[in-house]
Design a protein around this motif. Sequence first.
Motif, mmCIF file in Angstrom:
data_model
loop_
_atom_site.group_PDB
_atom_site.id
_atom_site.type_symbol
_atom_site.label_atom_id
_atom_site.label_comp_id
_atom_site.label_asym_id
_atom_site.label_seq_id
_atom_site.Cartn_x
_atom_site.Cartn_y
_atom_site.Cartn_z
ATOM 1 N N GLN A 153 61.631 84.010 79.286
ATOM 2 C CA GLN A 153 61.482 84.375 77.886
ATOM 3 C C GLN A 153 61.630 83.135 77.012
ATOM 4 O OE1 GLN A 153 64.256 87.409 76.593
ATOM 5 N NE2 GLN A 153 62.820 88.162 75.060
ATOM 6 N N ALA A 154 60.949 83.143 75.886
ATOM 7 C CA ALA A 154 61.047 82.034 74.946
ATOM 8 C C ALA A 154 62.511 81.769 74.598
ATOM 9 C CB ALA A 154 60.253 82.342 73.692
ATOM 10 N N GLY A 155 62.853 80.495 74.536
ATOM 11 C CA GLY A 155 64.227 80.093 74.297
ATOM 12 C C GLY A 155 65.018 79.856 75.573
ATOM 13 N N GLY A 156 64.453 80.257 76.688
ATOM 14 C CA GLY A 156 65.142 80.098 77.968
ATOM 15 C C GLY A 156 64.925 78.730 78.577
ATOM 16 N N SER A 157 65.424 78.570 79.797
ATOM 17 C CA SER A 157 65.369 77.292 80.504
ATOM 18 C C SER A 157 64.868 77.482 81.924
ATOM 19 C CB SER A 157 66.758 76.655 80.556
ATOM 20 O OG SER A 157 67.266 76.393 79.258
ATOM 21 N N LEU A 158 64.281 76.437 82.437
ATOM 22 C CA LEU A 158 63.895 76.357 83.850
ATOM 23 C C LEU A 158 64.123 74.934 84.321
ATOM 24 C CD1 LEU A 158 60.468 78.268 84.109
ATOM 25 C CD2 LEU A 158 62.631 78.964 85.148
ATOM 26 N N ARG A 159 64.389 74.790 85.607
ATOM 27 C CA ARG A 159 64.445 73.457 86.203
ATOM 28 C C ARG A 159 63.443 73.392 87.340
ATOM 29 N NH1 ARG A 159 69.040 69.830 89.326
ATOM 30 N NH2 ARG A 159 68.613 71.291 91.032
ATOM 31 N N LEU A 160 62.501 72.481 87.202
ATOM 32 C CA LEU A 160 61.529 72.238 88.251
ATOM 33 C C LEU A 160 62.053 71.162 89.187
ATOM 34 C CD1 LEU A 160 58.212 72.185 86.185
ATOM 35 C CD2 LEU A 160 59.440 74.145 87.144
ATOM 36 N N SER A 161 61.782 71.346 90.466
ATOM 37 C CA SER A 161 62.168 70.361 91.476
ATOM 38 C C SER A 161 60.928 69.862 92.188
ATOM 39 C CB SER A 161 63.117 70.989 92.497
ATOM 40 O OG SER A 161 64.283 71.484 91.882
ATOM 41 N N CYS A 162 61.021 68.656 92.695
ATOM 42 C CA CYS A 162 59.906 68.065 93.440
ATOM 43 C C CYS A 162 60.478 67.260 94.599
ATOM 44 C CB CYS A 162 59.074 67.177 92.537
ATOM 45 S SG CYS A 162 57.696 66.332 93.365
ATOM 46 N N ALA A 163 60.167 67.693 95.805
ATOM 47 C CA ALA A 163 60.612 66.992 97.002
ATOM 48 C C ALA A 163 59.527 66.020 97.446
ATOM 49 C CB ALA A 163 60.912 67.991 98.111
ATOM 50 N N ALA A 164 59.908 64.770 97.626
ATOM 51 C CA ALA A 164 58.955 63.738 98.013
ATOM 52 C C ALA A 164 59.167 63.331 99.462
ATOM 53 C CB ALA A 164 59.101 62.518 97.111
ATOM 54 N N SER A 165 58.076 63.122 100.155
ATOM 55 C CA SER A 165 58.132 62.552 101.500
ATOM 56 C C SER A 165 57.032 61.508 101.617
ATOM 57 C CB SER A 165 57.968 63.628 102.576
ATOM 58 O OG SER A 165 56.740 64.303 102.424
ATOM 59 N N GLY A 166 57.300 60.472 102.405
ATOM 60 C CA GLY A 166 56.344 59.388 102.532
ATOM 61 C C GLY A 166 56.317 58.473 101.318
ATOM 62 N N TYR A 167 57.250 58.672 100.410
ATOM 63 C CA TYR A 167 57.312 57.878 99.183
ATOM 64 C C TYR A 167 58.750 57.891 98.696
ATOM 65 C CZ TYR A 167 56.105 56.165 94.508
ATOM 66 O OH TYR A 167 56.009 55.420 93.364
ATOM 67 N N THR A 168 59.266 56.724 98.302
ATOM 68 C CA THR A 168 60.643 56.627 97.827
ATOM 69 C C THR A 168 60.659 56.668 96.304
ATOM 70 O OG1 THR A 168 61.240 55.279 99.742
ATOM 71 C CG2 THR A 168 62.731 55.224 97.851
ATOM 72 N N VAL A 169 61.319 57.686 95.740
ATOM 73 C CA VAL A 169 61.287 57.857 94.286
ATOM 74 C C VAL A 169 62.159 56.834 93.564
ATOM 75 C CG1 VAL A 169 60.777 60.308 94.519
ATOM 76 C CG2 VAL A 169 63.152 59.580 94.251
ATOM 77 N N SER A 170 63.213 56.336 94.223
ATOM 78 C CA SER A 170 64.099 55.409 93.545
ATOM 79 C C SER A 170 63.360 54.113 93.233
ATOM 80 C CB SER A 170 65.334 55.114 94.399
ATOM 81 O OG SER A 170 64.960 54.498 95.602
ATOM 82 N N SER A 171 63.623 53.573 92.046
ATOM 83 C CA SER A 171 63.060 52.303 91.604
ATOM 84 C C SER A 171 61.537 52.314 91.529
ATOM 85 C CB SER A 171 63.522 51.152 92.512
ATOM 86 O OG SER A 171 64.919 51.019 92.472
ATOM 87 N N ASN A 172 60.954 53.486 91.450
ATOM 88 C CA ASN A 172 59.505 53.610 91.259
ATOM 89 C C ASN A 172 59.245 54.554 90.084
ATOM 90 O OD1 ASN A 172 58.100 52.059 93.388
ATOM 91 N ND2 ASN A 172 59.203 53.421 94.778
ATOM 92 N N TRP A 173 58.068 54.424 89.514
ATOM 93 C CA TRP A 173 57.694 55.288 88.405
ATOM 94 C C TRP A 173 57.241 56.648 88.941
ATOM 95 C CZ3 TRP A 173 58.675 54.418 83.404
ATOM 96 C CH2 TRP A 173 58.955 53.100 83.021
ATOM 97 N N VAL A 174 57.904 57.689 88.474
ATOM 98 C CA VAL A 174 57.547 59.058 88.838
ATOM 99 C C VAL A 174 57.503 59.882 87.560
ATOM 100 C CG1 VAL A 174 58.527 58.929 91.157
ATOM 101 C CG2 VAL A 174 59.971 59.666 89.243
#
Length: 129
Positions: free
Chosen positions: A13-34
């Motif tokens: 509902q409007a005013g609410g919250s969600l958290r999206l998650s993204c699991a990465a493999s074959g790529y290191t998210v740290s110190s890279n632009w995501v």
Amino acid sequence: QVQLVESGGGSVQAGGSLRLSCAASGYTVSSNWVGWFRQTPGKEREGIAVGNTGAGLAYYGDSVTGRFTISQDNAKNMMYLQMNNLTPEDTAMYYCAAGLFPQDGDYSKGPTEWSAHYWGQGTQVTVFS
């Protein structure tokens, strides 16, 4: 082979919250632009949040500034998008992305000026009033 898998979409509902998650493999998210992009039918995919925890930088689109927050868990190799105070205008397919780059080479540009080498399959977010 790089794989990005989103989760966490749904209806809220409007005013609410969600958290999206993204699991990465074959790529290191740290110190890279995501980042996160979204797309509605008939419109181009739009960058809404890009970040690099190693550089301590994050850029947000005008439509989400102050409401959305991008973050990463380097130990789990995951990225997140916390979305608060959602409105029906936030209804879209949301994509996580990695290997981001600014289209004109200017790393200070906002997320609408970025593209990516790698994309997730998308997760739908629907906000109803």
